[in-house]
Enzyme design. Structure first.
Site, mmCIF file in Angstrom:
data_model
loop_
_atom_site.group_PDB
_atom_site.id
_atom_site.type_symbol
_atom_site.label_atom_id
_atom_site.label_comp_id
_atom_site.label_asym_id
_atom_site.label_seq_id
_atom_site.Cartn_x
_atom_site.Cartn_y
_atom_site.Cartn_z
ATOM 1 N N LYS A 202 43.000 35.351 44.027
ATOM 2 C CA LYS A 202 41.863 36.190 44.397
ATOM 3 C C LYS A 202 41.294 35.678 45.713
ATOM 4 O O LYS A 202 40.976 34.486 45.839
ATOM 5 C CB LYS A 202 40.813 36.078 43.284
ATOM 6 C CG LYS A 202 39.943 37.290 43.104
ATOM 7 C CD LYS A 202 39.150 37.101 41.809
ATOM 8 C CE LYS A 202 38.121 38.161 41.595
ATOM 9 N NZ LYS A 202 37.250 37.842 40.460
HETATM 10 O O1 G3P Z 1 34.560 39.036 38.682
HETATM 11 C C1 G3P Z 1 33.619 39.479 39.572
HETATM 12 C C2 G3P Z 1 32.558 40.403 39.055
HETATM 13 O O2 G3P Z 1 32.967 41.038 37.900
HETATM 14 C C3 G3P Z 1 31.198 39.774 39.022
HETATM 15 O O3 G3P Z 1 30.281 40.517 38.301
HETATM 16 O O4 G3P Z 1 28.148 40.591 37.075
HETATM 17 O O5 G3P Z 1 28.511 38.789 38.784
HETATM 18 O O6 G3P Z 1 28.167 41.160 39.466
HETATM 19 P P1 G3P Z 1 28.687 40.237 38.417
#
Ligand code: G3P
Length: 223
Positions: free
Chosen positions: A83
């Site tokens: 990633k």
């Molecule tokens: O994996 C990255 C993403 O899903 C992060 O989500 O909840 O931190 O905005 P969030």
């Protein structure tokens, strides 16, 4: 639509994997930090538990560091997807790693243009963060629609998959599936909510209460 779990928590990964629900895992430095300990151990373990793609993120911000880290991450397993962030160096790393047969997930996508460029660089996945767009008053799901519409025009040549990230609730999942997104990555709490319905709970309680009534008149009966 494939379902990935967005976590580095081994207990959650095992729990949902045992139900046959998981096609893959996504992690990021914040999720690794949340679990504490040595992330290397978690990374290695996750790639063993899960057969599908496991996204592990680089922390370098410049090209050569990303390549070095990406290659190291890939040693954890054949199912590792590297990633990288949506930056010029990230795209350069995406191109190099992809050309060597190492799949790449380009993360922190917030516009259709970014998704288009990441796809052009050879990304296996683009990760638009819909919840974070919703958080600032922009419609995250509209972005998924837009990327889907664009990618559909080039589906014979463009193989990049849309991985819907930053999912906040079960409605996001339904909407992503209606649009035809390739993958959603879900926090364990969202997957837990999707499993449940109050009528399922009440229905089961009633079934068991009725069975107990039958059994009270005839204690020897068994299924
Ligand atoms: O994996 C990255 C993403 O899903 C992060 O989500 O909840 O931190 O905005 P969030």
């Amino acid at each position: 639509m494939k379902i990935f779990l967005d976590t580095a928590n081994l207990e959650s990964i095992r729990k949902f994997n045992d139900m046959g629900l998981l096609d893959g895992i996504t992690t990021n430095p914040s999720l690794m930090s949340k679990e504490g300990g040595n992330p290397k151990d978690a990374m290695e373990e996750i790639t063993k538990i899960i057969r599908g793609d496991v996204s592990l993120e680089v922390v370098s911000t410049e090209y050569s560091g990303m390549i070095e880290e990406g290659k190291r991450l890939r040693q954890y397993g054949e199912n590792v997807v590297v990633k990288v962030p949506m930056t010029p160096d990230g795209l350069k790393a995406c191109k190099s790693l992809s050309s060597e047969g190492i799949p790449v997930n380009v993360t922190l996508i917030f516009s259709a243009n970014q998704a288009l460029l990441a796809a052009k660089s050879g990304a296996k996945y683009v990760s638009p963060f819909i919840g974070r767009l919703d958080d600032i008053g922009q419609n995250g799901m509209e972005l998924i629609k837009e990327i889907k519409e664009i990618f559909e025009h080039y589906k014979d040549t463009l193989k990049t998959q849309i991985l819907v990230a930053s999912v906040r609730h079960p409605l996001h999942v339904i909407d992503a599936a209606k649009i035809g997104a390739d993958v959603v990555t879900l926090p364990p709490a969202v997957l837990d909510k999707m499993l449940q319905h109050p009528l399922t709970k009440i229905g089961l309680e009633n079934f068991l209460a009725d069975w107990d009534k039958l059994k009270s008149g005839n204690p020897d009966i068994k299924i």
